[in-house]
Design a protein around this motif. Structure first.
Motif, PDB file in Angstrom:
ATOM      1  N   ARG A 262       0.837  -1.215   0.000  1.00 58.45           N
ATOM      2  CA  ARG A 262       0.000   0.000   0.000  1.00 58.45           C
ATOM      3  C   ARG A 262       0.867   1.258   0.000  1.00 58.45           C
ATOM      4  N   ARG A 263       1.956   1.230   0.744  1.00 54.63           N
ATOM      5  CA  ARG A 263       2.839   2.406   0.761  1.00 54.63           C
ATOM      6  C   ARG A 263       3.521   2.599  -0.593  1.00 54.63           C
ATOM      7  N   LEU A 264       3.930   1.516  -1.217  1.00 49.75           N
ATOM      8  CA  LEU A 264       4.546   1.612  -2.535  1.00 49.75           C
ATOM      9  C   LEU A 264       3.550   2.108  -3.581  1.00 49.75           C
ATOM     10  N   LEU A 265       2.313   1.671  -3.484  1.00 52.05           N
ATOM     11  CA  LEU A 265       1.282   2.146  -4.417  1.00 52.05           C
ATOM     12  C   LEU A 265       1.057   3.644  -4.247  1.00 52.05           C
ATOM     13  N   THR A 266       1.019   4.096  -3.003  1.00 54.31           N
ATOM     14  CA  THR A 266       0.852   5.527  -2.738  1.00 54.31           C
ATOM     15  C   THR A 266       2.011   6.319  -3.337  1.00 54.31           C
ATOM     16  N   ALA A 267       3.202   5.714  -3.349  1.00 54.09           N
ATOM     17  CA  ALA A 267       4.382   6.371  -3.913  1.00 54.09           C
ATOM     18  C   ALA A 267       4.476   6.211  -5.422  1.00 54.09           C
ATOM     19  N   GLY A 268       3.454   5.560  -6.015  1.00 51.60           N
ATOM     20  CA  GLY A 268       3.451   5.389  -7.465  1.00 51.60           C
ATOM     21  C   GLY A 268       4.370   4.285  -7.959  1.00 51.60           C
ATOM     22  N   ARG A 269       4.666   3.327  -7.114  1.00 47.80           N
ATOM     23  CA  ARG A 269       5.594   2.246  -7.465  1.00 47.80           C
ATOM     24  C   ARG A 269       4.845   0.913  -7.485  1.00 47.80           C
ATOM     25  N   ALA A 270       3.911   0.804  -8.428  1.00 50.53           N
ATOM     26  CA  ALA A 270       3.031  -0.364  -8.482  1.00 50.53           C
ATOM     27  C   ALA A 270       3.785  -1.650  -8.794  1.00 50.53           C
ATOM     28  N   GLU A 271       4.798  -1.581  -9.656  1.00 46.69           N
ATOM     29  CA  GLU A 271       5.538  -2.791 -10.006  1.00 46.69           C
ATOM     30  C   GLU A 271       6.281  -3.345  -8.794  1.00 46.69           C
ATOM     31  N   ASP A 272       6.887  -2.445  -8.005  1.00 49.27           N
ATOM     32  CA  ASP A 272       7.561  -2.896  -6.778  1.00 49.27           C
ATOM     33  C   ASP A 272       6.553  -3.498  -5.801  1.00 49.27           C
ATOM     34  N   ALA A 273       5.380  -2.881  -5.722  1.00 50.34           N
ATOM     35  CA  ALA A 273       4.342  -3.376  -4.819  1.00 50.34           C
ATOM     36  C   ALA A 273       3.892  -4.773  -5.231  1.00 50.34           C
ATOM     37  N   LEU A 274       3.685  -4.972  -6.537  1.00 45.35           N
ATOM     38  CA  LEU A 274       3.245  -6.279  -7.022  1.00 45.35           C
ATOM     39  C   LEU A 274       4.321  -7.331  -6.775  1.00 45.35           C
ATOM     40  N   ARG A 275       5.570  -6.947  -6.931  1.00 48.10           N
ATOM     41  CA  ARG A 275       6.668  -7.899  -6.699  1.00 48.10           C
ATOM     42  C   ARG A 275       6.654  -8.388  -5.250  1.00 48.10           C
ATOM     43  N   ALA A 299      -4.522  -6.502  -1.384  1.00 47.62           N
ATOM     44  CA  ALA A 299      -3.358  -5.704  -1.778  1.00 47.62           C
ATOM     45  C   ALA A 299      -2.890  -6.081  -3.180  1.00 47.62           C
ATOM     46  N   ARG A 300      -2.928  -7.363  -3.510  1.00 50.50           N
ATOM     47  CA  ARG A 300      -2.510  -7.774  -4.859  1.00 50.50           C
ATOM     48  C   ARG A 300      -3.499  -7.252  -5.899  1.00 50.50           C
ATOM     49  N   PHE A 301      -4.785  -7.288  -5.592  1.00 50.23           N
ATOM     50  CA  PHE A 301      -5.768  -6.720  -6.516  1.00 50.23           C
ATOM     51  C   PHE A 301      -5.459  -5.250  -6.786  1.00 50.23           C
ATOM     52  N   ALA A 302      -5.126  -4.505  -5.724  1.00 52.48           N
ATOM     53  CA  ALA A 302      -4.832  -3.081  -5.864  1.00 52.48           C
ATOM     54  C   ALA A 302      -3.617  -2.860  -6.759  1.00 52.48           C
ATOM     55  N   CYS A 303      -2.613  -3.752  -6.647  1.00 50.03           N
ATOM     56  CA  CYS A 303      -1.427  -3.635  -7.493  1.00 50.03           C
ATOM     57  C   CYS A 303      -1.778  -3.854  -8.964  1.00 50.03           C
ATOM     58  N   LEU A 307      -1.681  -1.190 -12.172  1.00 50.72           N
ATOM     59  CA  LEU A 307      -0.912  -1.456 -13.388  1.00 50.72           C
ATOM     60  C   LEU A 307      -1.805  -1.577 -14.623  1.00 50.72           C
ATOM     61  N   GLY A 308      -3.130  -1.573 -14.422  1.00 47.54           N
ATOM     62  CA  GLY A 308      -4.051  -1.686 -15.547  1.00 47.54           C
ATOM     63  C   GLY A 308      -4.090  -3.068 -16.166  1.00 47.54           C
ATOM     64  N   ASP A 309      -3.677  -4.093 -15.431  1.00 46.86           N
ATOM     65  CA  ASP A 309      -3.672  -5.466 -15.943  1.00 46.86           C
ATOM     66  C   ASP A 309      -5.026  -6.112 -15.635  1.00 46.86           C
ATOM     67  N   GLU A 310      -6.008  -5.787 -16.465  1.00 51.71           N
ATOM     68  CA  GLU A 310      -7.380  -6.205 -16.204  1.00 51.71           C
ATOM     69  C   GLU A 310      -7.552  -7.714 -16.253  1.00 51.71           C
ATOM     70  N   ASP A 311      -6.916  -8.373 -17.221  1.00 50.82           N
ATOM     71  CA  ASP A 311      -7.077  -9.827 -17.338  1.00 50.82           C
ATOM     72  C   ASP A 311      -6.539 -10.545 -16.098  1.00 50.82           C
ATOM     73  N   SER A 312      -5.363 -10.137 -15.645  1.00 53.39           N
ATOM     74  CA  SER A 312      -4.781 -10.771 -14.451  1.00 53.39           C
ATOM     75  C   SER A 312      -5.610 -10.463 -13.214  1.00 53.39           C
ATOM     76  N   LEU A 313      -6.162  -9.246 -13.165  1.00 51.42           N
ATOM     77  CA  LEU A 313      -6.986  -8.863 -12.020  1.00 51.42           C
ATOM     78  C   LEU A 313      -8.246  -9.730 -11.950  1.00 51.42           C
ATOM     79  N   ARG A 314      -8.908  -9.897 -13.078  1.00 50.43           N
ATOM     80  CA  ARG A 314     -10.116 -10.736 -13.087  1.00 50.43           C
ATOM     81  C   ARG A 314      -9.777 -12.174 -12.726  1.00 50.43           C
TER      82      ARG A 314
END
Length: 482
Positions: A262-275, A299-303, A307-314
């Protein structure tokens, strides 16, 4: 002639002198009410006069040694909340610094109060939270030397046995500013490197070696210091500083990884957050855990969404639903589908629910969705799997079903009755008798029992199998004729 109603309007009509006399009579001999009246009078005084009365009352509380009963605890909490209101609305409105000092002193009362009462219901803890919220409200207007304030906060957090100062850094971040937060960080880092003394090990007793006591004291101290450094990192928006408080292994824990993401997402670092979340999930699978961790999936859904990865999110949402039958996840999944696709997906979801191996999870889903027809169909088709010991679920399930699906509701009740009698759960006989009475009432609404016993047949079967359960049958008679 009937008397006038006791209401505010009629009381105001009596006039100040009459009301004053009535109030004096009402508080006579009642110390708690007298204190409330004095606090009300203090609100009409100058801030310094009001503060003097508040300090006097806090000194009385600090000196007291008697045990505080549950009733006394609630009265004290009410009084302390009243003090907070006076400090905020009377004292701090004209003198912010004085108001802050009074609120800080209130927090310092926590150890003495906790030592004299059982706060398992959190009443006193809630008051201390309210004090910290009041401090946070004052912080933007507080004019204090930043480094001195940092020292004050640091010292308070070193002796914070009941957690009353836990939120001090977030609450005072605006008053501390970058200068104060930096000074606080420096103090924490110096303390992290400093060894503990033997005096600081007394808390850990004498039944272990001095070396072990020193080790435990240092671990305890470091936990506090890491909390301080984490709060400072959050206040300064420094996500890397926050992450540095944890090892790579710790960042895989399901209790830590979501906060990091969540902190990484707030900082705009979605790829690091997903990792971090992917590593966490892989680690949890290796541990073969059986409990649900919704915060990890969320948290993974938010990542993925960031990232706009709709297929992986679904796909991730459907996977969570398949595993846990989480109704909220299914709603989120369906809301992301194109028009008309959601209807087919919902049919597939219901099919999956019917065959899910965990019947309890199935019923929880049906209650949460809600879907009474699906719950009834599942109970009728999988009655043999019902666990009558799960009364916390089956009781509300039967209530949920009784209006439109009386047979399914009856079967849920029967499973609890049968379990109680077969396992000699005498403490549940009263409930079992009540459930049997409910079955009798439902019988009038059931036209066809199908493959199941009629109510009379079920009742007679109980009589035949459990004739000596006199405690149960006595309670059945008390319920009325079945």
């Amino acid at each position: 002639m009937a008397g006038k109603s006791l209401n505010k309007k009629n009381l105001e009509a009596l006039g100040a002198e009459v009301l004053a006399e009535l109030l004096m009579d009402a508080v006579k001999g009642d110390a708690a009410r007298q204190r409330r009246v004095r606090m009300a009078l203090s609100s009409e005084q100058s801030p310094k006069e009001a503060a003097a009365d508040i300090r006097k009352r806090m000194a009385q509380i600090r000196r007291a040694k008697s045990w505080i009963s549950m009733r006394g605890q609630h009265m004290l909490a009410k009084e302390l909340n009243g003090l907070i209101d006076v400090i905020l609305n009377r004292v701090a409105s004209e003198d912010v610094g004085l108001g802050f000092d009074l609120l800080w002193s209130l927090l310092q009362l926590a150890p003495d109060i906790h030592a004299r009462t059982d706060d398992s219901n959190g009443t006193i803890g809630d008051v201390m939270d309210a004090v910290m919220n009041a401090i946070q409200a004052l912080a933007p207007r507080l004019d204090r030397n930043a480094e001195q304030l940092a020292d004050q906060v640091f010292e308070a957090l070193q002796d914070n046995g009941y957690g009353e100062f836990d939120g001090a850094i977030p609450a005072l971040s605006q008053a501390l500013g970058d200068q104060g937060l930096t000074a606080l960080r420096v103090r924490a880092e110096i303390a992290m490197d400093a060894p503990v003394t033997l005096d600081e090990t007394e808390y850990f007793g004498v039944l272990m070696s001095a070396e072990r006591r020193l080790e435990m004291a240092k671990d305890s101290q470091n936990r506090t210091l890491r909390m301080i450094l984490s709060d400072i990192a959050d206040a300064q928006g420094d996500v890397d500083a926050w992450l540095s408080q944890y090892s790579a292994q710790q960042l895989t824990y399901h209790t830590i990884a979501p906060d990091a993401a969540r902190r990484l997402l707030t900082a705009g670092r979605a790829e690091d957050a997903l990792r971090i979340m992917d590593t966490c999930i892989a680690s949890e699978k290796d541990k073969d855990r059986t409990f649900d961790t919704p915060e990890v999936d969320s948290a993974r859904f938010a990542c993925l969404e960031a990232l706009g990865d709709e297929d992986s999110l679904r796909s991730a949402m459907w996977s969570r639903f398949e595993t846990t039958l989480c109704a909220e996840t299914l709603r989120r999944y369906l809301s992301r589908l194109p028009d008309f696709d959601d209807d087919e997906a919902l049919l597939n979801a219901r099919t999956h629910v019917r065959t899910h191996p965990d019947l309890l999870q199935v019923l929880i889903f049906c209650m949460s969705w809600p879907d009474a027809r699906l719950a009834a169909d599942v109970i009728l088709s999988r009655y043999a799997e019902l666990d009558g010991n799960t009364y916390e679920l089956l009781t509300p399930t039967s209530e949920f079903l009784k209006a439109e699906h009386p047979l399914a509701a009856t079967l849920a009740l029967r499973s609890m009755i049968t379990f109680s009698l077969q396992n000699n759960r005498a403490k549940r006989y009263r409930h079992a008798a009540r459930h049997l009475a409910s079955c009798a009432q439902a019988d009038m609404a059931i036209a066809d029992y199908g493959a199941f016993q009629s109510h009379d047949a079920f009742f007679n079967d109980l009589r035949r199998k459990h004739p000596r359960k006199h405690a149960f049958w006595d309670k059945v008679e008390q319920q009325g004729r079945i």
